[in-house]
Design a protein around this motif. Structure first.
Motif, PDB file in Angstrom:
ATOM      1  N   ASN A 136       0.632  -1.237   0.008  1.00 45.57           N
ATOM      2  CA  ASN A 136      -0.070  -0.008  -0.035  1.00 45.57           C
ATOM      3  C   ASN A 136       1.015   1.393  -0.071  1.00 45.57           C
ATOM      4  O   ASN A 136       0.286   2.507  -0.357  1.00 45.57           O
ATOM      5  CB  ASN A 136      -0.749   0.122   1.020  1.00 45.57           C
ATOM      6  CG  ASN A 136      -2.048  -0.869   1.002  1.00 45.57           C
ATOM      7  OD1 ASN A 136      -2.608  -1.122  -0.144  1.00 45.57           O
ATOM      8  ND2 ASN A 136      -2.181  -1.507   1.980  1.00 45.57           N
ATOM      9  N   TRP A 166       0.508   3.468  -3.120  1.00 46.22           N
ATOM     10  CA  TRP A 166      -0.458   4.492  -3.436  1.00 46.22           C
ATOM     11  C   TRP A 166      -0.444   5.987  -2.949  1.00 46.22           C
ATOM     12  O   TRP A 166      -0.458   6.990  -3.636  1.00 46.22           O
ATOM     13  CB  TRP A 166      -1.652   4.084  -2.686  1.00 46.22           C
ATOM     14  CG  TRP A 166      -2.658   2.764  -2.893  1.00 46.22           C
ATOM     15  CD1 TRP A 166      -2.296   1.582  -2.558  1.00 46.22           C
ATOM     16  CD2 TRP A 166      -3.428   2.873  -3.964  1.00 46.22           C
ATOM     17  NE1 TRP A 166      -3.235   0.432  -3.322  1.00 46.22           N
ATOM     18  CE2 TRP A 166      -3.803   1.393  -4.233  1.00 46.22           C
ATOM     19  CE3 TRP A 166      -3.911   3.618  -4.989  1.00 46.22           C
ATOM     20  CZ2 TRP A 166      -4.822   1.133  -5.105  1.00 46.22           C
ATOM     21  CZ3 TRP A 166      -4.892   3.306  -6.030  1.00 46.22           C
ATOM     22  CH2 TRP A 166      -5.451   1.991  -6.071  1.00 46.22           C
ATOM     23  N   LYS A 205       2.988   7.426  -4.838  1.00 44.30           N
ATOM     24  CA  LYS A 205       2.637   7.897  -6.214  1.00 44.30           C
ATOM     25  C   LYS A 205       1.787   9.112  -6.280  1.00 44.30           C
ATOM     26  O   LYS A 205       1.971  10.005  -7.078  1.00 44.30           O
ATOM     27  CB  LYS A 205       2.019   6.635  -7.121  1.00 44.30           C
ATOM     28  CG  LYS A 205       2.884   5.506  -7.616  1.00 44.30           C
ATOM     29  CD  LYS A 205       2.243   4.494  -8.127  1.00 44.30           C
ATOM     30  CE  LYS A 205       3.090   3.203  -8.476  1.00 44.30           C
ATOM     31  NZ  LYS A 205       4.568   3.639  -8.903  1.00 44.30           N
ATOM     32  N   SER A 206       0.751   8.949  -5.295  1.00 38.80           N
ATOM     33  CA  SER A 206      -0.191  10.248  -5.244  1.00 38.80           C
ATOM     34  C   SER A 206       0.570  11.700  -4.862  1.00 38.80           C
ATOM     35  O   SER A 206       0.432  12.658  -5.164  1.00 38.80           O
ATOM     36  CB  SER A 206      -1.417   9.781  -4.315  1.00 38.80           C
ATOM     37  OG  SER A 206      -1.120   9.627  -3.016  1.00 38.80           O
ATOM     38  N   GLU A 244       2.380  12.780  -7.974  1.00 39.74           N
ATOM     39  CA  GLU A 244       1.377  13.639  -8.624  1.00 39.74           C
ATOM     40  C   GLU A 244       1.053  15.105  -8.029  1.00 39.74           C
ATOM     41  O   GLU A 244       0.922  16.053  -8.771  1.00 39.74           O
ATOM     42  CB  GLU A 244       0.098  12.806  -8.609  1.00 39.74           C
ATOM     43  CG  GLU A 244      -0.085  11.892  -9.505  1.00 39.74           C
ATOM     44  CD  GLU A 244       0.283  11.934 -10.876  1.00 39.74           C
ATOM     45  OE1 GLU A 244      -0.139  12.966 -11.567  1.00 39.74           O
ATOM     46  OE2 GLU A 244       1.306  11.188 -11.658  1.00 39.74           O
ATOM     47  N   SER A 286     -12.157  -0.405  -0.222  1.00 38.32           N
ATOM     48  CA  SER A 286     -11.162   0.785  -0.307  1.00 38.32           C
ATOM     49  C   SER A 286     -11.213   1.967   0.799  1.00 38.32           C
ATOM     50  O   SER A 286     -12.448   2.072   0.903  1.00 38.32           O
ATOM     51  CB  SER A 286     -11.540   1.235  -1.851  1.00 38.32           C
ATOM     52  OG  SER A 286     -10.645   2.471  -1.928  1.00 38.32           O
ATOM     53  N   TRP A 331      -5.135   6.316  -2.413  1.00 36.96           N
ATOM     54  CA  TRP A 331      -4.559   7.240  -3.152  1.00 36.96           C
ATOM     55  C   TRP A 331      -4.815   8.705  -2.741  1.00 36.96           C
ATOM     56  O   TRP A 331      -4.122   9.688  -2.392  1.00 36.96           O
ATOM     57  CB  TRP A 331      -5.419   7.353  -4.761  1.00 36.96           C
ATOM     58  CG  TRP A 331      -4.346   7.871  -5.583  1.00 36.96           C
ATOM     59  CD1 TRP A 331      -3.433   7.394  -6.429  1.00 36.96           C
ATOM     60  CD2 TRP A 331      -4.344   9.267  -6.093  1.00 36.96           C
ATOM     61  NE1 TRP A 331      -2.687   8.058  -7.413  1.00 36.96           N
ATOM     62  CE2 TRP A 331      -3.369   9.534  -7.230  1.00 36.96           C
ATOM     63  CE3 TRP A 331      -5.029  10.521  -5.709  1.00 36.96           C
ATOM     64  CZ2 TRP A 331      -3.028  10.744  -7.691  1.00 36.96           C
ATOM     65  CZ3 TRP A 331      -5.006  11.632  -6.520  1.00 36.96           C
ATOM     66  CH2 TRP A 331      -3.800  11.788  -7.379  1.00 36.96           C
ATOM     67  N   TYR A 357      -2.604  12.206  -1.467  1.00 33.64           N
ATOM     68  CA  TYR A 357      -2.582  13.657  -1.922  1.00 33.64           C
ATOM     69  C   TYR A 357      -3.241  14.347  -1.166  1.00 33.64           C
ATOM     70  O   TYR A 357      -2.696  15.665  -0.845  1.00 33.64           O
ATOM     71  CB  TYR A 357      -3.545  13.144  -3.394  1.00 33.64           C
ATOM     72  CG  TYR A 357      -3.540  14.328  -4.330  1.00 33.64           C
ATOM     73  CD1 TYR A 357      -2.292  14.516  -5.208  1.00 33.64           C
ATOM     74  CD2 TYR A 357      -4.353  15.551  -4.207  1.00 33.64           C
ATOM     75  CE1 TYR A 357      -2.445  15.669  -6.301  1.00 33.64           C
ATOM     76  CE2 TYR A 357      -4.145  16.594  -4.903  1.00 33.64           C
ATOM     77  CZ  TYR A 357      -3.235  16.712  -5.649  1.00 33.64           C
ATOM     78  OH  TYR A 357      -3.217  17.670  -6.872  1.00 33.64           O
ATOM     79  N   VAL A 415      -6.500  -0.065 -10.245  1.00 35.23           N
ATOM     80  CA  VAL A 415      -5.291  -0.367  -9.482  1.00 35.23           C
ATOM     81  C   VAL A 415      -4.171  -0.599 -10.505  1.00 35.23           C
ATOM     82  O   VAL A 415      -3.050  -0.381 -10.319  1.00 35.23           O
ATOM     83  CB  VAL A 415      -5.516  -1.489  -8.623  1.00 35.23           C
ATOM     84  CG1 VAL A 415      -4.378  -1.898  -7.818  1.00 35.23           C
ATOM     85  CG2 VAL A 415      -6.679  -1.200  -7.607  1.00 35.23           C
ATOM     86  N   VAL A 425      -2.365   2.369 -11.513  1.00 35.20           N
ATOM     87  CA  VAL A 425      -1.636   3.003 -10.479  1.00 35.20           C
ATOM     88  C   VAL A 425      -0.282   2.091 -10.076  1.00 35.20           C
ATOM     89  O   VAL A 425       0.758   2.505 -10.341  1.00 35.20           O
ATOM     90  CB  VAL A 425      -2.198   2.996  -9.060  1.00 35.20           C
ATOM     91  CG1 VAL A 425      -1.321   3.372  -8.038  1.00 35.20           C
ATOM     92  CG2 VAL A 425      -3.387   4.002  -9.345  1.00 35.20           C
TER      93      VAL A 425
END
Lengths: 342, 320
Positions: free
Chosen positions: A44, A47, A50-51, A54, A280, A284, A288, A327, A330
């Motif tokens: 996890n 997530w 990566k966010s 971004e 969920s 993500w 963020y 998913v 990502v």
């Protein structure tokens, strides 16, 4: 004339360069740190990181850092948090894994003017008593268990799966408030339906966990639901029940397995009919949104007036295909397929 | 085995411990304990822990300790699964075992050539190997392909043979071979002599450094092989593979009669120690105790076993 042209060109270049510098200086530079318990031993983590990448693309003047523990211990997490505070960041995002342990360092940071956003796990105490962070961004762990339990009961009503008699909530971390809350939510849902609910500490080592769970299922033969509070332990539970001849696939008989997370293991377990449902918690967004709120707070002084729930969202056989697509986007196809351990 | 031979068995304490434990479990939970499923569950996991405990016993017998076995178990397992797409099942098995042996060899050289305490060296090994697992896997779990799962080697090492877990057959086979090595070949005497008194052993021509290196390599190989067996049965890696297994293995070896002062120990005892450790976990859960009590009970059993083994050894006239 030639000299005049050179002077003019040089002046123009200098003016352009200086104005760029001025614009860059106008935009404040920030450094936000996420101090997490989700380490590189937990899929996890992707997530969140990566966010945050971004977020950095959208706000080039913000540098985000992700630091985490691997061999989880509250003491180690507090030590990381104190180290992060001592570097004087412009904002901190942190899960409140232990209210008592985190209270001291976080109040000190907030008093020093560092805004804090809780993510993933909130301070569960009432408003006036909890750590005065800006807001909480994440799922509701209690609701995660409760909604999954209620979803299972709806399927029981529809005659698709057996009525629960005994539920075991298999947890890999006995000190994790969030995992306890998941079990508590499941307990409240299932006990209303007359089922007995047990919490079992299985640990995180696969062979030990399987052995522990198998011991429990052998000693408590009326158990027909297993709720694994981590997605990666769901194949262990399913495998143990399968080996014991307890028919763990989703049907009208045997054991029913439920789990959490929007990772490949959980989603593919649902798609294959091994797991009834997963959830969920909007991982993500949890990477963020805290950064966004820290930025808005620093830049404009904005502060949200309530917690921001990013989950739970039930993932079942009806929407699992869409989740798989999301998913894969990502994680990437290769990583997604590698992580499918069914 | 005569009574005299039995009393001289190094694992006598473990044999008595198992008898007492089985008697107690029979009295308190006869219907739950004596079932095929229960025994199969306990014996299956005993087989895995037994491998690691036997390796640990070899190292303890030569007055050293190996804290890295849990991580080596995990690293070997991860290597076996992740190298398979490139090397195939036999190739990745070989490569994984070479990695395990190298881990043992490097640590052994640091201990004997660097004159460093094995506790520190293998503690470093524990963290190093665990860190490599984190980096190598990137926190992700990995899986065997369908072809790899059905490969004859995978099926031979994992799953069941004649309705019994394959790991149990492997434990018996490897256990017999190691016992022969220990009690029939000169290596056994050299190992115990090195652990008993290194100087005295060397004065009699024993190359104690070489003996220690062999013990460390065997220990790492056994831990690695246990990791491979586990993953042949359930071919899914996880970064926590083998976490804290070193403590259970040391406990099993000590409960089984190994003295941390070296020079005494038994491989059969180590396996019986593993059986005691695993059985306690089952029975505590069966009796409804929270599973987190298990680790406390292992601690208590460990202390009781050490006291009992020492008393027993003194009573039989052995030095401790």
């Amino acid at each position: 004339m030639k000299l005049t042209c050179k002077v003019l060109a040089t002046t123009l270049l200098a003016a352009t360069a200086l104005s760029s510098v001025a614009v860059a200086q106008d935009q404040k530079q920030y450094r936000f740190v996420m101090v997490s318990h989700i380490g590189s031993n937990d899929p996890n983590m992707g997530w969140l990181t990566k966010s945050m990448e971004e977020f950095e693309k959208k706000y080039p003047n913000v540098k985000t850092e992700y630091i985490s523990t691997n061999n989880y211990s509250v003491q180690e997490h507090v030590r990381l948090l104190e180290q992060a505070i001592s570097t004087g960041p412009d904002g901190i995002a942190v899960p409140i894994v232990s209210s008592d342990a985190f209270e001291g360092p976080l109040r000190k940071a907030i008093d020093a003017g560092i805004p804090v956003v809780a993510f993933n796990i909130p301070d569960a105490r009432p408003d006036g008593e909890r750590i005065p962070y800006l807001t909480y961004v994440g799922g509701d762990e209690y609701l995660t268990g409760k909604k999954l339990g209620e979803y299972a009961l709806a399927k029981v009503e529809a005659g698709e799966i057996p009525k629960p008699t005994r539920v075991v909530c298999a947890s890999h971390d006995s000190a994790h408030q969030g995992l306890k809350a998941r079990c508590a939510g499941m307990r409240d849902a299932m006990e209303k339906a007359g089922a007995k609910v047990d919490e079992l500490f299985i640990g995180a080592e696969p062979a030990t966990a399987r052995n522990t769970l198998q011991s429990f299922l052998q000693a408590n033969t009326d158990t027909n639901y297993v709720f694994t509070v981590a997605g990666w332990s769901s194949p262990w539970a399913w495998g143990v029940a399968k080996d014991m001849g307890l028919d763990p696939d989703v049907d009208g008989k045997g054991v029913t397995v439920l789990t959490v997370d929007e990772g490949p293991v959980s989603i593919e377990g649902v798609r294959a009919g091994h797991l009834l449902a997963t959830n969920s918690q909007g991982f993500w967004l949890q990477g963020y949104a805290p950064m966004e709120w820290l930025y808005w707070n620093k830049e404009f002084g904005y502060a949200p007036q309530s917690d921001i729930l990013t989950g739970p969202v039930i993932i079942n056989k009806d929407n699992a295909d869409n989740w798989a697509t999301l998913v894969r986007g990502v994680f990437g196809d290769k990583a997604y397929d590698e992580q499918n351990t069914w | 085995m005569t009574v005299k031979q039995l009393t001289h068995t190094q694992g006598l304490g473990a044999i008595i411990g198992v008898v007492i434990m089985l008697a107690a479990f029979t009295m308190i939970d006869v219907s739950g304990w004596w079932t095929r499923q229960t025994i199969a569950n306990v014996v299956q996991f005993t087989a895995i822990l037994g491998f690691v405990a036997m390796g640990q016993a070899l190292v303890i017998m030569c007055k050293e300790i190996d804290l890295s076995v849990g991580s080596v178990y995990g690293l070997t397992g991860v290597a076996f699964i992740t190298l398979e797409p490139t090397l195939g099942v036999p190739g990745s098995l070989l490569a994984a075992l070479v990695i395990a042996a190298l881990a043992g060899l490097v640590q052994a050289i640091a201990v004997v050539k660097g004159q460093l305490p094995s506790m520190i060296v293998t503690l470093g090994g524990l963290f190093t190997a665990r860190g490599i697992i984190y980096v190598w896997t990137g926190g992700s779990v990995h899986n065997f392909s369908e072809d790899a799962r059905n490969h004859p080697v995978t099926r031979l090492l994992g799953g069941e043979l004649f309705g019994i877990e394959a790991a149990i057959f492997w434990l018996i086979a490897v256990g017999l071979a190691l016992n022969l090595l220990l009690w029939v070949t000169p290596f056994g005497n050299q190992l115990l002599a090195t652990g008993g008194s290194k100087e005295s052993a060397e004065s009699r021509g024993v190359r104690s450094n070489r003996v220690k290196v062999t013990a460390f390599v065997l220990c790492a190989l056994l831990a690695g092989f246990a990791g491979v067996l586990t993953l042949c049965d359930r071919p899914q890696t996880h970064v926590t593979l083998g976490e804290l297994m070193e403590l259970e293995a040391i406990s099993a070896a000590v409960i089984g009669g190994c003295l941390l002062t070296g020079g005494r120990g038994s491989l059969v005892g180590a396996v019986l120690g593993a059986f005691i450790v695993v059985s306690f976990r089952y029975e505590l859960i069966a009796l409804g105790a929270p599973s987190s009590w298990y680790i406390t009970f292992v601690g208590v059993v460990l202390i009781v076993a050490v006291i009992f083994n020492q008393l027993l050894a003194r009573r039989l006239g052995h030095s401790v």
